[in-house]
Design a protein around this motif. Structure first.
Motif, PDB file in Angstrom:
ATOM      1  N   LYS A 193      -2.955  -2.105   1.062  1.00 26.39           N
ATOM      2  CA  LYS A 193      -3.521  -1.720   2.357  1.00 26.39           C
ATOM      3  C   LYS A 193      -4.469  -2.808   2.842  1.00 26.39           C
ATOM      4  CE  LYS A 193      -6.427   1.609   4.677  1.00 26.39           C
ATOM      5  NZ  LYS A 193      -7.488   2.559   4.500  1.00 26.39           N
ATOM      6  N   ALA A 194      -5.296  -3.338   1.919  1.00 30.71           N
ATOM      7  CA  ALA A 194      -6.266  -4.365   2.298  1.00 30.71           C
ATOM      8  C   ALA A 194      -5.576  -5.650   2.737  1.00 30.71           C
ATOM      9  CB  ALA A 194      -7.208  -4.641   1.131  1.00 30.71           C
ATOM     10  N   SER A 195      -4.435  -5.971   2.147  1.00 31.26           N
ATOM     11  CA  SER A 195      -3.737  -7.204   2.526  1.00 31.26           C
ATOM     12  C   SER A 195      -2.834  -7.011   3.746  1.00 31.26           C
ATOM     13  CB  SER A 195      -2.920  -7.735   1.351  1.00 31.26           C
ATOM     14  OG  SER A 195      -1.894  -6.822   1.014  1.00 31.26           O
ATOM     15  N   GLY A 196      -2.726  -5.773   4.236  1.00 25.19           N
ATOM     16  CA  GLY A 196      -1.958  -5.518   5.459  1.00 25.19           C
ATOM     17  C   GLY A 196      -0.511  -5.156   5.207  1.00 25.19           C
ATOM     18  N   ILE A 197      -0.121  -4.993   3.975  1.00 25.88           N
ATOM     19  CA  ILE A 197       1.266  -4.624   3.660  1.00 25.88           C
ATOM     20  C   ILE A 197       1.518  -3.180   4.054  1.00 25.88           C
ATOM     21  CG2 ILE A 197       2.931  -4.348   1.794  1.00 25.88           C
ATOM     22  CD1 ILE A 197       1.543  -6.663   0.366  1.00 25.88           C
ATOM     23  N   LEU A 198       0.523  -2.297   3.833  1.00 26.61           N
ATOM     24  CA  LEU A 198       0.655  -0.878   4.179  1.00 26.61           C
ATOM     25  C   LEU A 198      -0.283  -0.552   5.342  1.00 26.61           C
ATOM     26  CD1 LEU A 198       0.555   0.856   0.659  1.00 26.61           C
ATOM     27  CD2 LEU A 198       2.572   0.420   2.051  1.00 26.61           C
ATOM     28  N   SER A 199       0.235   0.314   6.197  1.00 23.13           N
ATOM     29  CA  SER A 199      -0.626   0.818   7.273  1.00 23.13           C
ATOM     30  C   SER A 199      -1.446   1.970   6.735  1.00 23.13           C
ATOM     31  CB  SER A 199       0.231   1.283   8.458  1.00 23.13           C
ATOM     32  OG  SER A 199       0.998   2.410   8.062  1.00 23.13           O
ATOM     33  N   ASP A 200      -2.393   2.459   7.555  1.00 19.90           N
ATOM     34  CA  ASP A 200      -3.221   3.580   7.116  1.00 19.90           C
ATOM     35  C   ASP A 200      -2.376   4.802   6.814  1.00 19.90           C
ATOM     36  OD1 ASP A 200      -5.519   2.102   7.258  1.00 19.90           O
ATOM     37  OD2 ASP A 200      -6.090   2.806   9.262  1.00 19.90           O
ATOM     38  N   ALA A 201      -1.388   5.073   7.630  1.00 17.96           N
ATOM     39  CA  ALA A 201      -0.543   6.251   7.457  1.00 17.96           C
ATOM     40  C   ALA A 201       0.295   6.114   6.189  1.00 17.96           C
ATOM     41  CB  ALA A 201       0.346   6.441   8.671  1.00 17.96           C
ATOM     42  N   GLU A 202       0.851   4.915   5.949  1.00 16.52           N
ATOM     43  CA  GLU A 202       1.655   4.703   4.737  1.00 16.52           C
ATOM     44  C   GLU A 202       0.786   4.824   3.484  1.00 16.52           C
ATOM     45  OE1 GLU A 202       5.048   1.584   6.344  1.00 16.52           O
ATOM     46  OE2 GLU A 202       3.048   0.806   5.819  1.00 16.52           O
ATOM     47  N   PHE A 203      -0.415   4.289   3.574  1.00 16.70           N
ATOM     48  CA  PHE A 203      -1.344   4.375   2.431  1.00 16.70           C
ATOM     49  C   PHE A 203      -1.670   5.829   2.114  1.00 16.70           C
ATOM     50  CE2 PHE A 203      -5.779   4.726   0.962  1.00 16.70           C
ATOM     51  CZ  PHE A 203      -5.669   4.071  -0.253  1.00 16.70           C
ATOM     52  N   GLU A 204      -1.998   6.628   3.150  1.00 19.29           N
ATOM     53  CA  GLU A 204      -2.341   8.038   2.950  1.00 19.29           C
ATOM     54  C   GLU A 204      -1.158   8.808   2.388  1.00 19.29           C
ATOM     55  OE1 GLU A 204      -5.322   9.452   3.040  1.00 19.29           O
ATOM     56  OE2 GLU A 204      -6.194   7.519   3.635  1.00 19.29           O
ATOM     57  N   ALA A 205       0.064   8.495   2.837  1.00 20.20           N
ATOM     58  CA  ALA A 205       1.257   9.188   2.336  1.00 20.20           C
ATOM     59  C   ALA A 205       1.516   8.859   0.882  1.00 20.20           C
ATOM     60  CB  ALA A 205       2.465   8.818   3.203  1.00 20.20           C
TER      61      ALA A 205
END
Length: 118
Positions: free
Chosen positions: A98-110
């Motif tokens: 998430k910090a490197s931008g690979i995952l969005s906030d929604a993908e991270f939460e899922a």
């Protein structure tokens, strides 16, 4: 009557020297005999100890060979499955993505919800 002739001082000294010399020679011979006996006993003891050590080593070698033969005949264990990463490691990995931008906030939460089972 016959008179006995007495030995003089030189005769007495000679007799004393013979007696003392004989006693010294006998003593020296006995000391050598005892030393040889002691040396022989020590050699016998060392030989006995060496024989005991050799017998013990041969016994240990036989045991080791038997264990090696049994180990060679035993089936090889199945390779262990790779250990699954811990929950903490997985959450840290998601946070890094998430910090490197690979995952969005929604993908991270899922993904986090999926890991936590909620």
């Amino acid at each position: 009557m016959m008179m006995r002739r007495r030995r003089g001082l030189v005769g007495a000294m000679a007799t004393t020297a013979v007696v003392a010399g004989t006693a010294g020679a006998v003593r020296h011979h006995q000391e050598e005999k005892w030393a040889n006996q002691q040396a022989q006993q020590q050699a016998d003891q060392a030989t006995y100890q060496n024989q005991q050590d050799m017998a013990q080593m041969q016994q240990q070698m036989a045991q080791m060979q038997q264990q090696q033969a049994q180990a060679a005949m035993a089936p090889a264990p199945a390779p262990a499955a790779a250990a699954a990463p811990s929950l903490t490691d997985q959450l840290n990995s998601l946070a890094q993505m998430k910090a490197s931008g690979i995952l969005s906030d929604a993908e991270f939460e899922a993904a986090k919800a999926k890991l936590l089972g909620s």
